[in-house]
Design a protein around this motif. Sequence first.
Motif, PDB file in Angstrom:
ATOM      1  N   TYR A   2     -14.195 -15.639  32.933  1.00 36.00           N
ATOM      2  CA  TYR A   2     -13.360 -16.638  32.261  1.00 36.00           C
ATOM      3  C   TYR A   2     -13.257 -16.341  30.768  1.00 36.00           C
ATOM      4  CZ  TYR A   2     -11.656 -20.903  30.220  1.00 36.00           C
ATOM      5  OH  TYR A   2     -10.920 -21.797  29.495  1.00 36.00           O
ATOM      6  N   ASN A   3     -14.381 -16.007  30.147  1.00 36.44           N
ATOM      7  CA  ASN A   3     -14.353 -15.697  28.714  1.00 36.44           C
ATOM      8  C   ASN A   3     -13.420 -14.533  28.410  1.00 36.44           C
ATOM      9  OD1 ASN A   3     -16.097 -17.749  28.082  1.00 36.44           O
ATOM     10  ND2 ASN A   3     -17.909 -16.446  27.957  1.00 36.44           N
ATOM     11  N   ASN A   4     -13.417 -13.510  29.266  1.00 32.42           N
ATOM     12  CA  ASN A   4     -12.501 -12.381  29.065  1.00 32.42           C
ATOM     13  C   ASN A   4     -11.057 -12.840  29.179  1.00 32.42           C
ATOM     14  OD1 ASN A   4     -14.900 -10.479  30.792  1.00 32.42           O
ATOM     15  ND2 ASN A   4     -14.407 -10.198  28.638  1.00 32.42           N
ATOM     16  N   LEU A   5     -10.773 -13.683  30.153  1.00 32.00           N
ATOM     17  CA  LEU A   5      -9.413 -14.200  30.309  1.00 32.00           C
ATOM     18  C   LEU A   5      -8.990 -15.054  29.118  1.00 32.00           C
ATOM     19  CD1 LEU A   5      -9.483 -15.204  34.092  1.00 32.00           C
ATOM     20  CD2 LEU A   5      -8.432 -13.169  33.070  1.00 32.00           C
ATOM     21  N   ALA A   6      -9.976 -15.670  28.465  1.00 34.41           N
ATOM     22  CA  ALA A   6      -9.701 -16.523  27.314  1.00 34.41           C
ATOM     23  C   ALA A   6      -9.661 -15.744  26.000  1.00 34.41           C
ATOM     24  CB  ALA A   6     -10.745 -17.631  27.231  1.00 34.41           C
ATOM     25  N   GLY A   7      -9.768 -14.414  26.082  1.00 35.08           N
ATOM     26  CA  GLY A   7      -9.627 -13.607  24.871  1.00 35.08           C
ATOM     27  C   GLY A   7     -10.899 -13.010  24.322  1.00 35.08           C
ATOM     28  N   PHE A   8     -12.042 -13.338  24.906  1.00 36.39           N
ATOM     29  CA  PHE A   8     -13.287 -12.725  24.457  1.00 36.39           C
ATOM     30  C   PHE A   8     -13.422 -11.370  25.133  1.00 36.39           C
ATOM     31  CE2 PHE A   8     -13.979 -17.218  23.869  1.00 36.39           C
ATOM     32  CZ  PHE A   8     -14.623 -17.272  22.648  1.00 36.39           C
ATOM     33  N   GLY A   9     -13.927 -10.405  24.406  1.00 38.03           N
ATOM     34  CA  GLY A   9     -14.077  -9.072  24.976  1.00 38.03           C
ATOM     35  C   GLY A   9     -14.802  -8.169  24.019  1.00 38.03           C
ATOM     36  N   GLU A  10     -14.358  -6.941  23.965  1.00 41.02           N
ATOM     37  CA  GLU A  10     -15.005  -5.952  23.116  1.00 41.02           C
ATOM     38  C   GLU A  10     -15.130  -6.474  21.683  1.00 41.02           C
ATOM     39  OE1 GLU A  10     -14.666  -1.177  22.284  1.00 41.02           O
ATOM     40  OE2 GLU A  10     -12.980  -2.238  23.179  1.00 41.02           O
ATOM     41  N   GLY A  11     -16.353  -6.406  21.161  1.00 47.13           N
ATOM     42  CA  GLY A  11     -16.605  -6.882  19.807  1.00 47.13           C
ATOM     43  C   GLY A  11     -17.018  -8.343  19.733  1.00 47.13           C
ATOM     44  N   SER A  12     -16.959  -9.056  20.848  1.00 47.30           N
ATOM     45  CA  SER A  12     -17.318 -10.476  20.843  1.00 47.30           C
ATOM     46  C   SER A  12     -18.825 -10.698  20.935  1.00 47.30           C
ATOM     47  CB  SER A  12     -16.634 -11.214  21.997  1.00 47.30           C
ATOM     48  OG  SER A  12     -15.237 -11.197  21.845  1.00 47.30           O
ATOM     49  N   ASP A  13     -19.539  -9.714  21.488  1.00 50.23           N
ATOM     50  CA  ASP A  13     -20.989  -9.842  21.628  1.00 50.23           C
ATOM     51  C   ASP A  13     -21.644  -9.343  20.352  1.00 50.23           C
ATOM     52  OD1 ASP A  13     -20.997 -10.827  24.276  1.00 50.23           O
ATOM     53  OD2 ASP A  13     -20.590  -8.817  25.011  1.00 50.23           O
ATOM     54  N   MET A  14     -22.054 -10.287  19.516  1.00 54.51           N
ATOM     55  CA  MET A  14     -22.624  -9.937  18.217  1.00 54.51           C
ATOM     56  C   MET A  14     -23.856 -10.787  17.945  1.00 54.51           C
ATOM     57  SD  MET A  14     -19.173  -9.724  15.866  1.00 54.51           S
ATOM     58  CE  MET A  14     -18.826 -11.459  16.090  1.00 54.51           C
TER      59      MET A  14
END
Length: 66
Positions: A2-14
């Motif tokens: 769901y998070n990926n579908l909502a725009g979270f992805g590469e670079g979001s894990d910080m």
Amino acid sequence: HYNNLAGFGEGSDMLPRRFTHEPSTSKGSMGHVCELDAMLEDYYRLRGWNERGEPTREKLVTLGLI
């Protein structure tokens, strides 16, 4: 997923900069800094995700999401 579908992805894990650049002063991890890049590679692989932090198609099928 769901998070990926909502725009979270590469670079979001910080993590905050202090965890990756300032040596720890806590007992048990004194002097260490978090090796986030290496940790994320292992985490993604163990989860069945690609290198961008997204579940693979195979993983989504396994979970019954697609």
